[in-house]
Structures are given as C-alpha cells and as structure tokens.
Design a protein around this motif. Sequence first.
Motif, PDB file in Angstrom:
ATOM      1  N   ILE A   1      -1.524   8.472  -1.637  1.00  9.19           N
ATOM      2  CA  ILE A   1      -0.082   8.336  -1.460  1.00  9.19           C
ATOM      3  C   ILE A   1       0.608   9.070  -2.602  1.00  9.19           C
TER       4      ILE A   1
ATOM      5  N   GLU B   1       6.313   9.432  -1.643  1.00 10.35           N
ATOM      6  CA  GLU B   1       6.173   8.460  -0.562  1.00 10.35           C
ATOM      7  C   GLU B   1       6.252   7.036  -1.084  1.00 10.35           C
ATOM      8  N   ILE B   2       5.699   6.800  -2.256  1.00  7.81           N
ATOM      9  CA  ILE B   2       5.814   5.467  -2.859  1.00  7.81           C
ATOM     10  C   ILE B   2       7.282   5.086  -2.990  1.00  7.81           C
TER      11      ILE B   2
ATOM     12  N   PRO C   1      -4.505  10.137   4.305  1.00 15.69           N
ATOM     13  CA  PRO C   1      -3.157   9.704   3.906  1.00 15.69           C
ATOM     14  C   PRO C   1      -2.987   8.201   4.056  1.00 15.69           C
ATOM     15  N   TYR C   2      -2.130   7.671   3.239  1.00 12.80           N
ATOM     16  CA  TYR C   2      -1.890   6.220   3.208  1.00 12.80           C
ATOM     17  C   TYR C   2      -1.479   5.675   4.567  1.00 12.80           C
ATOM     18  N   ASN C   3      -0.731   6.458   5.354  1.00  9.26           N
ATOM     19  CA  ASN C   3      -0.185   5.920   6.601  1.00  9.26           C
ATOM     20  C   ASN C   3      -1.232   5.704   7.689  1.00  9.26           C
TER      21      ASN C   3
ATOM     22  N   THR D   1       2.134  -0.653  -4.174  1.00  9.92           N
ATOM     23  CA  THR D   1       3.059  -0.337  -3.091  1.00  9.92           C
ATOM     24  C   THR D   1       2.762  -1.185  -1.857  1.00  9.92           C
ATOM     25  N   HIS D   2       1.491  -1.307  -1.521  1.00  9.81           N
ATOM     26  CA  HIS D   2       1.085  -2.057  -0.333  1.00  9.81           C
ATOM     27  C   HIS D   2       1.470  -3.530  -0.453  1.00  9.81           C
TER      28      HIS D   2
ATOM     29  N   MET E   1      -1.056   2.721  -5.410  1.00 14.03           N
ATOM     30  CA  MET E   1      -1.129   2.547  -3.960  1.00 14.03           C
ATOM     31  C   MET E   1      -1.143   1.071  -3.594  1.00 14.03           C
TER      32      MET E   1
ATOM     33  N   ARG F   1       9.017   4.212   0.207  1.00 15.02           N
ATOM     34  CA  ARG F   1       8.619   2.931   0.775  1.00 15.02           C
ATOM     35  C   ARG F   1       9.172   1.728   0.007  1.00 15.02           C
TER      36      ARG F   1
END
Length: 378
Positions: free
Chosen positions: A346, A350-351, A106-108, A157-158, A154, A354
């Motif tokens: 992600i 969730e995107i 997962p991204y987190n 988003t980051h 992803m 965030r």
Amino acid sequence: MEMLIGGGIAALTIYAAANWQTNDKKKIVHVFNNLDYKVKDQSPALIKTYKTDVYTTYTYNVPYGLVDDPKLQVLEKVLNRPVKISFTNQKLHIKVYQQKLNKEYPYNVFASKGHWSIPIGMSQDGIIYHDFEQIPHMIVSGSTTWGKTVFMRMFMTHLIENNPDGVEFYILDLKGRLAFNRYRNLKQVKAIVGDHKESAKVLKMVKRDIKKDIDYLLSIDAENAKEGNIKTRKFIIIDEAGELKPEKSMSDEDREYARDCQSVMSYIARVAGQVGYKMIFGTQYPTKEVLDPQIKANAIARVAFRLATSVQSGVAIDQPGAEKLEYKGRAIYKTVDEHLVQTPFISKEEIWERIGRYNNVSPTNETTAERRTDIVEL
C-alpha cells in the motif's frame, strides 16, 4: 516438520530443469537417487498423487530410519517451481505449485475479515490472516528497505478502517519519528515519540492503563477484555526496538530510560495480551540481546522479511530462511504453522486516501505524546 522453500538454493543444484524434459515424478526420483535419500536398498515409494489447478501433491512412504532432509530443498531448483515439503507419520509430502508468487500484490485484493484480523499476505495456498484476539503480540523483523515499516503502516491502516472508534495506537518510532510522523494527528493515534525519554513516558502511561483495566476486570469477575466488554484495543507499535537496548555509549540518563522501556515492554508481553493490549515489536537487527526472552516467549507470531544472516533468522523465527528471501515485501509468517507470503503493498498516498478523514487536528510541530495530558512525568 515442514520446510518452506522460498527460492535460491545455491549450494546444491543437480540439474538445470529447464533443459531436462521429463515429468516431475521422475525428476523427484532422480533427486532421491542423487542425494542417496534411502535406507540401505529401500527408497521412498510413491503411494498417492493429488492434483488441483493450483498444485500437485506427491505422497511417499518412507523407510523407517529416514527423516526429512534439508537437502531436499534442491527440488525447487530442479522442478523450477515453488515446493513445500512436509513429513508426518513416516509419510513424505511434496507439494509442487504451478505458479510462483507475484512480486507484488496491491492492498485492495485483500478482503477484510473484520474485527481484529489483518491480512499478512498472499501465500501459495491463498491469503493468510492474523487474528490479534487469538495471538496478541507480534515480532516483525527485517533489514532496512525490505518491507517491515510498510507492513506496519498497512496493518495500522487496516485496523483503523475496520475499527475507527475502537482502536488506539501508541507508536515508538525510534528512527526519529520519520516513518509515522505524518499520522500523528489521526484521532486513533494517542502518542508518537522518537527518543528514549518520551518512549519511557508513553510506556509507563500504558502500564498504568493496563493496571487500571486489570482492576476493572477483577471488580466484575471477568477474565479478559472480551468477557469484560472492553471494546477498545490498544496497539503499542515499536519501530526499531533495538534502539531501546541499553548501551554503554548512551548517556546515563538515556540508559536508565532504556532500562525502563525494556521493563515495561516485558510486562506488556507477559500480562497485557488478554486485557486488550497488543504489542508489535519491530527490529532491523534481531539478536538475543535485542529480543528479551519474555517478549520472544510471549510474542509467538513472527513476521520476518529479508535478514542479513541465518543467525539473525534463527533469532527472529527460530530457523534459517529469512536470509534467502529474494524480493521486497516477501516474508515468512510463523505461528504454529509457517507460511511464505508476499505482504500487501500500500502506498503512502493510498493510506492517506483511506484514513485521512480521521486526521482531525491541524498539523503542528508538537510531539504527539503531549496529546495525552496524563502522561507520567519522569
């Protein structure tokens, strides 16, 4: 030279490792013998074993005249664990990992390194990051549904999370804008377009901005965006760049727009990296025709998800391997070095959790290219 072994060597399986109860060193010797990996009567000699909680590395002296051999990839099947093989200064290093990569991370779990670095994925040796300040342009390839677009969303988003006031995106979504359309009203997104004409408009606008920034840097005797204290970084994301290749089946008008796009993309790759512009060139079907030589020469960062053939893999990352990747989100990341990674996953939900707070415009049906009122008219 280093070989990453991602799994699945169908052509040459010597032993069923699960039924062969002996230690790894003996198995490796048996593989050397069965492959006739030696020079006359001289075989590799084990000189060092280095063990950690994550992996064990076996280092061998190799007789002169013997080099690394792709057939050694069978070791992963024999040992039933991930293996990385490297060959330097007549030394053969066989690194055997204790665990396989998970099929999803997962991204987190990927901590931020800030600035313009993004997580590429989890490798056997830990998290791999890419710094766009060091290597500005990237080619992302992969067959449909294998993770290419998820990866692009992803890292978008980051970058927004870490640089909400200093990043801009110009997105050419040549799959009808479907993959990125929901992000069209984010304040960081300056344009999303989905056809040849609008793509040519946006790219010409970007080219004009590049020239203005170059003129500014010249006026203050600065060599790059960092030295010139230019805070904003501009990312040009092209999802399915193959659609911008001029084709006989196109109308004359679209073919001319496609040529314009090719010209500007090549210009960005050659000129704009140190000025603060970063191009991400995405394609499902990497061929020599799709990947302009100037783009390929200047986009030395490559992320390859599953591709259909070894030929496509050769075009994308200059070697076979991407055709053997087994899981969605599994990729080969290559710059000077090479890493097998599982990219961060992600979800769309969730995107939005965030970065949705930056959605500062009510949804409309307008093409977001119109948000820049100074776009070049064709």
